[in-house]
Scaffold this motif. Structure first.
Motif, mmCIF file in Angstrom:
data_model
loop_
_atom_site.group_PDB
_atom_site.id
_atom_site.type_symbol
_atom_site.label_atom_id
_atom_site.label_comp_id
_atom_site.label_asym_id
_atom_site.label_seq_id
_atom_site.Cartn_x
_atom_site.Cartn_y
_atom_site.Cartn_z
ATOM 1 N N ALA A 48 4.872 -0.894 3.157
ATOM 2 C CA ALA A 48 5.453 -1.713 4.225
ATOM 3 C C ALA A 48 4.739 -1.496 5.548
ATOM 4 O O ALA A 48 4.754 -2.383 6.415
ATOM 5 C CB ALA A 48 6.944 -1.394 4.375
ATOM 6 N N TRP A 49 4.124 -0.342 5.712
ATOM 7 C CA TRP A 49 3.412 -0.075 6.960
ATOM 8 C C TRP A 49 2.370 -1.138 7.260
ATOM 9 O O TRP A 49 2.096 -1.453 8.417
ATOM 10 C CB TRP A 49 2.733 1.300 6.906
ATOM 11 C CG TRP A 49 3.682 2.448 6.753
ATOM 12 C CD1 TRP A 49 5.007 2.476 7.047
ATOM 13 C CD2 TRP A 49 3.372 3.754 6.255
ATOM 14 N NE1 TRP A 49 5.552 3.706 6.771
ATOM 15 C CE2 TRP A 49 4.563 4.516 6.283
ATOM 16 C CE3 TRP A 49 2.205 4.366 5.789
ATOM 17 C CZ2 TRP A 49 4.623 5.844 5.863
ATOM 18 C CZ3 TRP A 49 2.252 5.691 5.374
ATOM 19 C CH2 TRP A 49 3.446 6.425 5.415
ATOM 20 N N SER A 73 6.080 -7.460 1.138
ATOM 21 C CA SER A 73 7.488 -7.145 0.901
ATOM 22 C C SER A 73 7.791 -6.896 -0.563
ATOM 23 O O SER A 73 8.661 -6.078 -0.889
ATOM 24 C CB SER A 73 8.374 -8.296 1.397
ATOM 25 O OG SER A 73 8.144 -8.573 2.757
ATOM 26 N N VAL A 74 7.111 -7.604 -1.462
ATOM 27 C CA VAL A 74 7.433 -7.512 -2.890
ATOM 28 C C VAL A 74 6.465 -6.583 -3.626
ATOM 29 O O VAL A 74 6.388 -6.621 -4.855
ATOM 30 C CB VAL A 74 7.419 -8.913 -3.544
ATOM 31 C CG1 VAL A 74 8.434 -9.819 -2.852
ATOM 32 C CG2 VAL A 74 6.031 -9.537 -3.511
ATOM 33 N N SER A 75 5.770 -5.747 -2.885
ATOM 34 C CA SER A 75 4.796 -4.830 -3.489
ATOM 35 C C SER A 75 5.094 -3.397 -3.076
ATOM 36 O O SER A 75 5.790 -3.143 -2.090
ATOM 37 C CB SER A 75 3.372 -5.200 -3.053
ATOM 38 O OG SER A 75 3.074 -6.546 -3.347
ATOM 39 N N VAL A 99 10.783 -7.673 6.236
ATOM 40 C CA VAL A 99 9.909 -7.054 5.232
ATOM 41 C C VAL A 99 10.558 -5.791 4.683
ATOM 42 O O VAL A 99 10.599 -5.557 3.464
ATOM 43 C CB VAL A 99 8.533 -6.739 5.844
ATOM 44 C CG1 VAL A 99 7.705 -5.867 4.899
ATOM 45 C CG2 VAL A 99 7.776 -8.032 6.154
ATOM 46 N N ALA A 100 11.084 -4.949 5.571
ATOM 47 C CA ALA A 100 11.695 -3.688 5.143
ATOM 48 C C ALA A 100 12.926 -3.925 4.274
ATOM 49 O O ALA A 100 13.115 -3.269 3.239
ATOM 50 C CB ALA A 100 12.058 -2.850 6.374
#
Length: 577
Positions: free
Chosen positions: A128-129, A332-334, A113-114
Motif C-alpha cells: 500500500a505504501w 489496493s487488490v495486491s 486504498v488502505a
C-alpha cells in the motif's frame, strides 16, 4: 538433536506489525501532501480558473465581480468543489476551500486504498505504501479537483460494496444509488470508473458461478441498473454539451505516464522510476500477488480504459483520468507474498527517501511559482474592474517558442493564470470555464459575445491575423464551427488588455495596436492603444447598462463597466493580491 539457537538464526525475520505498516503509510502520505498544505497556489494548470469561479460563487450580490460573472446553478455534474466552497464560505475563504478540497480528496484516495486492501487481505500490506507515488498524477497536476473528489468517493465505496455483499438487495439499491448520486455531482468520469469497476467485478463473479449465460448476464445487468438508477437518470437529464469523441494513440502514451505525471520533470521521473521498480521487482521475485477475484476485473478494466476516447467533448484526458484510478485499484487488490523483514525495511527507507526528495523538488518549484504569481498579480493591479482580457500564446509549432530561455514547464501550466484578474480586479477573461453543463457560472449579458465555453489561448499567428481588418473574414471562414465562435475576431475593438503567455520566449513586437505595460518570466501584459478600441476611460456613455458589446465597429458607446455604480466605487481600491 537440532540446535534451537541455530534454528532461530536460520528462521526468517518476523514481518512488521500492521500498526507499523500503517504508521509508515501515514508518514509517507503526510510527506507527499506537505507541499499542498504549505503553498496556497500550487503549480496546477486549472487552479487559478477554479479559484476565480469560487470567488464568483461566494461573492455578495452587490460585489463588483457580479457585474462580470454570475452564478448559473443547474442540474449539472462536476460541482463537488463548488458546493463545498459555498457551504463552507462562512468559515473558509475560496483559497482555503480549494486547498482543503484538494488535500482532502488525495487523503481520501489513500484511505480508500488502505480500507480496500484490509477488506481483501485482513491487514494493511506494505505494498500500500506505493499508493503514495501516484497521488501526484496527471489529474492532480492538471488541477482536476472535482475528479479527484469523485475518485476518493469511488475508492472509499468499493470496500462497502464488498462488505455489503450479504445485505438485502434493497439495502444495496438504496445505499449505492445515494453513493452514485454523490459521484455524479463530483465528476461523471469518476461515476463511470466506479460503474466499470463494479460491472467488471460482478461479471467475473457471475462467470465463475454460472458461466457467461445470457440469463446470468441479463440478471446482472438489471441488478446494476437498479443499483445505479438515480445517477443514471440524472446523467440523462443533466444539462451537458454535445458529446464528440476523440481517440488519439499519442494520448495513450500520456495515459501510461499519467499516474506519476507532475511538474517539474524531476519529480515526475522520481515517481515513474519508483513504480517501474515495483513492477519489475514484484514480477522478478514472484512476490507480487493479486487477489484472485480481482485478476479478471483488472484485465477487463485495462482493456476498457484502452478503448476509451482520449477526449469526450470538452472533457480532456478521459482515458488518463480513469487509468490513474485503475493504478490505485491495482495497488489496493495486491500484496507482497511473504517478504522478509529486511526487504520490507529497505522498501520503507527507499520510499521515504523518494517521496521526501520529490516533495522537496515540488516545494522548491512551487515557492518560485508563488513568487511569480505575486509578480503577475502586482502587474494586473493596473487593470480596471470590468475590463476584458484576451489571452494568447505562441503557436505550438512556432520556431520562436524554441528560444534558448524557454521555460521547462509545459505551456498549459500558464493558460489559466490570467483568471487571477477575475479574483483581484473583477475583470473578464474568456477562458473561465463557463460552458453549458460544465460549471455553475456564466458571464453577464454584456460579456457573453466575448466568451467561449472552454478554450486555450489564441495562437500568436491567429492573433495577429484576427487583428487585421483585411483578414478577419478569412480567419472567420477558417475556424471550425464545432469549436465555438471566434470570440477573438477583431479583438482590438472588443478587448481592453492582452496577456501574452510567452513561456520564457518574449514575443518582441506584435503586429497589433497594443502598448506593453509589464513583462514577467512567463507573460507580457499589453494595453490596447487608446483610440484603437471601442472604449476609453473617460467614456461617459458607460451609464447605459443595457447596451451590448459589438464586434462590428471601430468605435462604440457600449458601456465599459456594466453596471457602473458598484464598480466605479471599487475601481480605486488596491488589488487584493
Amino acid at each position: 538433536m537440532s540446535d534451537p539457537a541455530a534454528a532461530r538464526r536460520g528462521a526468517p525475520s518476523p514481518l512488521p506489525t500492521e500498526r507499523s505498516v500503517a504508521a509508515i503509510y501515514a508518514a509517507l502520505g503526510a510527506i507527499a501532501l506537505a507541499p499542498l498544505l504549505v503553498f496556497e497556489h500550487p503549480a496546477f494548470t486549472d487552479h487559478p480558473n477554479h479559484l476565480a469561479r469560487l470567488h464568483v460563487l461566494v461573492a455578495d450580490a452587490d460585489s463588483p465581480i457580479r457585474a462580470v460573472y454570475e452564478p448559473a446553478w443547474a442540474l449539472i455534474p462536476n460541482i463537488a468543489l463548488d458546493a463545498f466552497a459555498v457551504a463552507m464560505h462562512p468559515w473558509l475563504t475560496p483559497e482555503a476551500a480549494l486547498q482543503a478540497a484538494t488535500v482532502g480528496a488525495l487523503a481520501g484516495i489513500l484511505l480508500g486504498v488502505a480500507l480496500l486492501q484490509r477488506r481483501l487481505f485482513g491487514a494493511l500490506d506494505p505494498l500500500a505504501w506505493f499508493a503514495v507515488i501516484p497521488v501526484f498524477n496527471l489529474a492532480t497536476s492538471m488541477g482536476y479537483v472535482n475528479y479527484l473528489i469523485g475518485a476518493a468517493i469511488a475508492l472509499l465505496a468499493l470496500p462497502l460494496w464488498l462488505a455489503w455483499a450479504g445485505k438485502p438487495a434493497w439495502w444495496r439499491v438504496l445505499a449505492f444509488n445515494a453513493i452514485g448520486t454523490a459521484l455524479f455531482f463530483s465528476h461523471v468520469a469518476a461515476l463511470g470508473f466506479f460503474g466499470l469497476v463494479i460491472g467488471a467485478y460482478e461479471l467475473a463473479r457471475a462467470a465463475r458461478r454460472e458461466g457467461l449465460a445470457v440469463a446470468s448476464i441479463a440478471r446482472l445487468t438489471l441488478s446494476l441498473l437498479a443499483t445505479f438508477a438515480l445517477p443514471l437518470g440524472l446523467a440523462l437529464l443533466a444539462d451537458r454539451p454535445h458529446h464528440v469523441a476523440t481517440f488519439s494513440y499519442a494520448a495513450k502514451a500520456r495515459m501510461a505516464l499519467a499516474p506519476t505525471w507532475i511538474v517539474p520533470a524531476p519529480a515526475f521521473l522520481l515517481g515513474f522510476v519508483a513504480l517501474a521498480l515495483l513492477l519489475y521487482e514484484g514480477v522478478r521475485s514472484r512476490q507480487l500477488h493479486v487477489a484472485r477475484t480481482w485478476r479478471a476485473p483488472l484485465l477487463l478494466l485495462l482493456a476498457l480504459t484502452l478503448a476509451l476516447p482520449s477526449k469526450l467533448s470538452l472533457l480532456a484526458d478521459l482515458d488518463a483520468r480513469v487509468f490513474v484510478c485503475v493504478v490505485f485499484l491495482a495497488i489496493s487488490v495486491s500484496r507482497l507474498a511473504a517478504p522478509s523483514r529486511t526487504r520490507v525495511t529497505a522498501l520503507a527507507l527507499a520510499l521515504l527517501a523518494v517521496v521526501a526528495a520529490r516533495s522537496l523538488v515540488v516545494a522548491n518549484h512551487w515557492r518560485a511559482w508563488s513568487e511569480e504569481l505575486d509578480g503577475f498579480r502586482a502587474a494586473i493591479a493596473r487593470v480596471e474592474p470590468g475590463a476584458a482580457l484576451l489571452v494568447a500564446e505562441w503557436d505550438s509549432s512556432s520556431e520562436a517558442r524554441r528560444c534558448a530561455t524557454a521555460r521547462p514547464e509545459p505551456p498549459h501550466l500558464f493558460w489559466h493564470v490570467p483568471s487571477l484578474a477575475v479574483v483581484d480586479r473583477a475583470a473578464f477573461t474568456p477562458l473561465l470555464f463557463t460552458g453549458a453543463g460544465m460549471q455553475p457560472v456564466r458571464p453577464t449579458a454584456a460579456y457573453r459575445a466575448l466568451d467561449t465555453a472552454a478554450s486555450s489561448p489564441v495562437p500568436h499567428g491567429l492573433l495577429e491575423r484576427a487583428a487585421d481588418p483585411e483578414m478577419i473574414e478569412d480567419v472567420r471562414r477558417s475556424l471550425d464551427p464545432t469549436a465555438g465562435p471566434g470570440y477573438f475576431l477583431a479583438w482590438p475593438e472588443t478587448f481592453d488588455y492582452l496577456v501574452f503567455l510567452h513561456g520564457g520566449c518574449p514575443e518582441g513586437n506584435l503586429r497589433a495596436p497594443v502598448t506593453k505595460l509589464s513583462e514577467g518570466g512567463f507573460y507580457t501584459l499589453y494595453r490596447i492603444k487608446p483610440g484603437s478600441g471601442r472604449f476609453s476611460l473617460q467614456d461617459d456613455s458607460r451609464t447605459a447598462p443595457s447596451a451590448k458589446r459589438s464586434t462590428g465597429s471601430r468605435r462604440s458607446t457600449v458601456p465599459r463597466y456594466p453596471p457602473p455604480d458598484a464598480i466605479a466605487s471599487w475601481a480605486t481600491q488596491p488589488s487584493s493580491s
